[in-house]
Design an enzyme around this catalytic site. Structure first.
Site, mmCIF file in Angstrom:
data_model
loop_
_atom_site.group_PDB
_atom_site.id
_atom_site.type_symbol
_atom_site.label_atom_id
_atom_site.label_comp_id
_atom_site.label_asym_id
_atom_site.label_seq_id
_atom_site.Cartn_x
_atom_site.Cartn_y
_atom_site.Cartn_z
ATOM 1 N N SER A 132 -9.854 -0.015 7.048
ATOM 2 C CA SER A 132 -9.235 0.140 5.724
ATOM 3 C C SER A 132 -8.579 -1.108 5.148
ATOM 4 O O SER A 132 -8.267 -1.146 3.971
ATOM 5 C CB SER A 132 -8.200 1.270 5.756
ATOM 6 O OG SER A 132 -8.846 2.506 5.692
ATOM 7 N N SER A 163 -9.573 2.172 2.837
ATOM 8 C CA SER A 163 -8.700 2.832 1.880
ATOM 9 C C SER A 163 -7.721 1.883 1.166
ATOM 10 O O SER A 163 -7.216 2.252 0.107
ATOM 11 C CB SER A 163 -7.904 3.919 2.599
ATOM 12 O OG SER A 163 -7.079 3.356 3.594
ATOM 13 N N LYS A 212 0.838 -1.196 0.000
ATOM 14 C CA LYS A 212 0.000 0.000 0.000
ATOM 15 C C LYS A 212 0.872 1.246 0.000
ATOM 16 O O LYS A 212 1.890 1.290 0.700
ATOM 17 C CB LYS A 212 -0.907 -0.003 1.242
ATOM 18 C CG LYS A 212 -1.926 1.125 1.258
ATOM 19 C CD LYS A 212 -2.790 1.055 2.508
ATOM 20 C CE LYS A 212 -3.875 2.113 2.504
ATOM 21 N NZ LYS A 212 -4.698 2.061 3.734
#
Lengths: 95, 488
Positions: B178, B154, B79
């Site tokens: 997330s 996210s 990420k």
């Protein structure tokens, strides 16, 4: 409590953000909508509740004061938008 | 089965024994990235040359008889909120668009020590602030199961990369769901470890008292494998726990007979989509058939979790994001009139609207006159939420809940109504407030063929039990690789 134009101006200055008039109007609406919902918390009597600041019982984490390698000056300046002679350059602050 | 469809555990063994090379696997994954990226947008940055070079060097190490590590030769996606030395790291923001970190996050050092091959940095909501991956400055990620739907967020890029086979395993970060919510939306496995289990050193901070890094993978065993690599003490994060890391794989198959699982009634009330509810209840039946015992419980402060979370998270964010000032790194606006103007312009041009909104909300709640009413109040309610869990875990060993009230929704459908977006985090945020671990594991699909996960929550540092429970479910439902309609 409701958020006013004055609040938005004040908070934007504290946060070092600038907005257009249209954005400010939108922000007043959104913030009031969100905070209006958040007022739900006032339903709860928390007079005798201790605020929770750390979720785990870890306290005073200390380590020895040892000298360890760190970034050299050249590497540390690599991402700076503007630098000169080993310093970060910013607009003049002294008249 | 194609190479890129395999999981990390299988491939690690095959690479180690020389059945296949890391180069072959990495090439297969890179080819998949090339084929799928145009409509998935899972990545912000890909590093094909670096990855191939690394894969080849892992292969040479193996041939030389060296130990190539637990993840030796496995192509992984990271990420873009986790910093990687020499590889651009943006956190999904314009303000960090050209930021090349000079050092690695702790978890990256751990992955590299274990032989992993990094193939790229995955898409995220800007500074991880969002539940759909749509606040990314670059482009919204799209759900591989239906590209008209959001990936969740996210960590939507990592979830999408796994579902589209554009990586073998991935890392995400979870502040309020997330990792778990996009895992559910994309039909993969994601775990948010106990707060402090994994070092946050090098994780770009959103809300430091809630943020935690965790694995996102194609199976539960892969999740256990990756967590055993990244978990553990690091003195550069003062909140990191100095506790031994178990081998999460040893007990994973030991069954769940006699395990007591709580079903909190507040998680099955109004707002829960009926298909999601059905899939969750089917998971309950499966767990019962595996020997688990279910107990109705209550987490009475659940309805206060959203205001509590958003007050604390935005307050912390407003402080954490002060560092983006256009001086040491990041975007700087052209031709400022003076220093103050440089700060304001750089930040206003560099941050997107949702980030600015949250900074404003957080700054307001911390400002003179409002601190007690908002921030301090939220800290008090946080304790009540934590105590709900303390009480529940006296009678149960784990808790089973839905992950999100709905399956993945259409792109653009919630982005303009922040409050509605926040409300959809209802089933995931309490866990971050309480610092506990939670895993999202695929449980089935809706009639529209959209994946739905369920969440197991556990006691502090009880990740081992969560893996056992998730694995028991997976054995019945199938992994994201094998269950009906898996995307290729």
């Amino acid at each position: 409590m409701s958020v006013t134009r004055k609040d938005v101006d004040n908070v934007a200055a504290l946060a070092r953000l600038s907005f257009t008039d249209k954005e400010k109007e939108e922000l007043i609406g959104t913030l009031n909508n969100i905070l209006g919902y958040f007022d739900k918390l006032s339903e709860l009597n928390t007079e005798n509740v201790e605020p929770l600041t750390h979720i785990l019982p870890v306290q005073n984490v200390m380590r020895d004061d040892e000298i360890k390698p760190s970034l050299d000056q050249e590497t540390a300046l690599k991402n700076a938008p503007k630098h000169a002679r080993g310093h970060f350059v910013i607009p003049k602050v002294i008249e | 089965m194609e190479l890129f469809e395999s999981g990390a555990c299988d491939l690690a063994i095959k690479i180690k024994t020389g059945t296949i090379s890391s180069e072959e696997v990495t090439k297969a994954v890179l080819q998949k990235i090339e084929q799928r990226e145009y409509d998935i947008n899972a990545y912000i940055t890909t590093t094909p040359e670096l990855a191939l070079k690394r894969a080849k060097s892992i292969d040479i190490q193996r041939i030389q008889g060296k130990d190539i590590g637990l993840l030796g030769g496995i192509p992984m996606a990271i990420k873009d909120s986790i910093i990687t030395a020499g590889i651009r790291t943006t956190a999904g923001s314009h303000i960090l668009e050209n930021f090349i970190p000079p050092y690695n996050a702790h978890v990256i050092d751990k992955l590299l020590d274990a032989g992993a091959v990094i193939v790229g940095k995955t898409n995220t909501d800007e500074f991880t602030m969002g539940s759909t991956c749509e606040t990314s400055y670059f482009k919204p990620a799209r759900n591989p199961h239906n590209t008209g739907r959001v990936t969740g967020g996210s960590s939507g890029g990592s979830a999408a990369a796994l579902a589209a086979h554009e990586c073998i395993a991935a890392l995400g970060s979870d502040t309020g769901g997330s990792i778990r919510q996009p895992a559910s939306f994309c039909g993969i496995t994601g775990i948010k470890p106990t707060y402090g289990r994994v070092s946050r050193y090098g994780l770009i901070a959103y809300a430091s008292s809630l943020d935690q890094i965790g694995p996102m993978t194609k199976s539960v065993k892969d999740s256990a494998l990756v967590l055993s690599v990244i978990a553990g003490y690091d003195n550069r994060d003062s909140t990191c726990l100095n506790e031994p890391v178990p081998d999460y794989l040893t007990e994973i198959d030991s069954g769940i007979s006699g395990i007591k699982i709580g079903l909190p009634k507040e998680y099955f009330e109004e707002g829960l989509d009926s298909e999601v509810c059905d899939i969750t209840m089917k998971a309950v039946e499966i767990m019962k058939s595996e020997g688990a015992e279910f107990i109705d419980i209550s987490l009475p402060h659940t309805e206060y979790a959203i205001p509590t979370y958003y007050l604390l998270a935005t307050a912390e964010a407003s402080a954490n994001l002060e560092r983006y000032d256009g001086v040491r790194y990041g975007y700087r606006a052209e031709n400022p009139e003076n220093l103050y103007d440089m700060y304001c312009k750089s930040r206003s041009e560099g941050f997107g609207i949702e980030v600015k909104r949250r900074i404003m909300l957080g700054t307001y709640c911390l400002s003179a006159g409002y601190y007690d009413a908002y921030y301090r109040k939220a800290q008090k309610v946080r304790r009540l939420i934590k105590e709900d869990f303390d009480k529940a875990f006296k009678t149960v060993d784990a808790i089973l809940t839905p992950v999100s009230p709905t399956p993945a929704f259409p792109l653009g459908s919630k982005i303009n109504d922040p409050l509605q977006m926040y409300l959809a985090d209802i089933y995931t945020i309490s866990l971050n407030l309480a610092g506990l671990p939670g895993i999202s594991v695929p449980a089935g699909k809706t009639s529209d063929n959209l994946p739905v996960g369920v969440q197991f929550m556990g006691r502090v540092l009880d990740e081992n039990l969560l893996f056992r429970l998730a694995y028991a479910l997976e054995r019945n439902v199938g992994t994201s690789l094998t269950y009906e309609g898996a995307v290729v």
